[in-house]
Scaffold this active site. Structure first.
Site, PDB file in Angstrom:
ATOM      1  N   HIS A 219       2.718  -3.297  -2.504  1.00 54.58           N
ATOM      2  CA  HIS A 219       2.369  -4.995  -2.919  1.00 54.58           C
ATOM      3  C   HIS A 219       2.137  -5.430  -4.319  1.00 54.58           C
ATOM      4  CE1 HIS A 219       0.821  -4.091   1.225  1.00 54.58           C
ATOM      5  NE2 HIS A 219      -0.238  -3.565   0.425  1.00 54.58           N
TER       6      HIS A 219
ATOM      7  N   TYR B  40       6.711  -5.728   0.410  1.00 50.16           N
ATOM      8  CA  TYR B  40       5.979  -6.656   1.417  1.00 50.16           C
ATOM      9  C   TYR B  40       4.656  -6.778   0.792  1.00 50.16           C
ATOM     10  CZ  TYR B  40       3.727  -2.518   3.713  1.00 50.16           C
ATOM     11  OH  TYR B  40       2.728  -1.625   4.010  1.00 50.16           O
TER      12      TYR B  40
END
Ligand SMILES: *[C@@H]1O[C@H](CO)[C@@H](O)[C@H](O)[C@H]1NC(C)=O
Ligand SMILES: *[C@@H]1O[C@H](CO)[C@@H](O)[C@H](O)[C@H]1NC(C)=O
Ligand SMILES: *[C@@H]1O[C@H](CO)[C@@H](O)[C@H](O)[C@H]1NC(C)=O
Length: 312
Positions: free
Chosen positions: A288, A240
């Site tokens: 990330h 995400y």
């Protein structure tokens, strides 16, 4: 947008020729009525932007918004939420009994230029002297443990919006919007408790039990928006998006002109926060898609959709 063109079109319309012109409009894509009073407004019609930007996606939750269940199912995997959709919905209902039912955003208008400064926490802000420039913007967005005290000359003093999640929470003054980026149902519960009885639950790091801030300025990011950023802006890379990347896209949704500070490494290629000295020389960005996000931000700058300030 050339103002003489607008005047010309207006004159044509006044004389009734407008109807004739309409059919030929697609050949003159630059003939759009301006959406803002900046030198340049973000227009979704541009092919490059159209692939990514969807202004119908609501960045924030409101009492009358209902998160689609498939978006909930995407979101619940981020930090392995075990509770279900109906628990999410009841929690959101309780949220809006306590906080404003809709976010107070500045609406766009042809005679307004909403400028945003998005201020990341990179060490490249040290000695940048960006403070006054940052404070000059209508909206100044900071994030996580970003601070101003002691760093005013480089990062400014103004904060209109402070993005956080419970594990990165900071006390705020009463004129700053707290923007919660929730990654699990507990984050919504934390918000309710931190402003009332105090929160006593646990997380992957110790978290604050209460928070100082203005309850009437709390806004909560829409999990559906987070998913949209992941799919449309990052091609679903990584698990995400980071808070920092979502902050930039958020600014594209609520401002007409976006200026980005304090992202990326410093000029020696070192990653650290501006308030600390570098400890871990191999700092990585965890779950990330770090370098892809950075590349996407550079691309936005190359396409003149944002201004990007490196500090050097
Ligand atoms: C833009 O977002 C809206 C609201 O989520 C959605 O209904 C619509 O299909 C999206 N448009 C595109 C082109 O993806
Ligand atoms: C905000 O804080 C200032 C100083 O602490 C106080 O004077 C003011 O009344 C507060 N405003 C609100 C809306 O709470
Ligand atoms: C930054 O990186 C360079 C080269 O890797 C290193 O020599 C220097 O000590 C680093 N700076 C700081 C402040 O740690």
């Amino acid at each position: 947008m050339n103002s003489r063109v607008i005047v010309f079109v207006a004159l044509l319309c006044a004389t009734g020729l407008c109807v004739l012109l309409r059919g030929s409009m697609p050949e003159f894509p630059q003939l759009q009525i301006s959406r803002c009073s900046c030198d340049k407004c973000l227009t979704e019609e541009e092919p490059w932007l159209m692939q990514h930007l969807n202004k119908s996606v609501q960045p924030f939750l409101s009492a009358d918004y209902s998160l689609p269940e498939d978006a909930f199912n995407w979101w619940k995997r981020l930090q392995l939420e075990s509770r279900d959709y109906s628990t999410y919905r009841t929690t959101v209902e309780r949220l809006f009994q306590m906080f404003p039912p809709s976010p107070d955003l500045i609406e766009s208008s042809p005679d307004r230029c909403r400028t945003c400064a998005v201020v990341g926490n990179s060490g490249n802000l040290r000695q940048s002297h960006y403070g006054p420039l940052i404070d000059f913007h209508d909206v100044v967005i900071r994030m996580n443990t970003g601070r101003t005290k002691g760093y005013e000359a480089d990062v400014g003093t103004k904060t209109t919006h402070h993005i956080m999640y419970p594990e990165s929470a900071m006390d705020l003054d009463n004129s700053t919007h707290l923007v919660m980026f929730p990654f699990k149902i507990q984050d919504l519960e934390w918000l309710i408790k931190a402003f009332s009885t105090g929160f006593s639950g646990r997380s992957y790091v110790p978290i604050k039990s209460t928070i100082k801030g203005n309850k009437d300025l709390v806004i909560v990011a829409n999990p559906g928006f987070m998913r949209y950023v992941h799919e449309f802006w990052l091609d679903k890379k990584g698990r995400y998006p980071s808070t920092g990347f979502m902050a930039v896209i958020l600014a594209l949704h609520i401002c007409d002109e976006v200026h980005v500070f304090g992202y990326g490494a410093d000029k020696d290629g070192n990653w650290s926060h501006y308030w600390e000295t570098l400890k871990n020389k191999k700092l990585k960005t965890g779950v990330h898609p770090g370098s892809h996000e950075y590349y996407s931000i550079l691309q936005l700058a190359e396409q003149n959709k944002i201004s990007f300030y490196t500090g050097y």
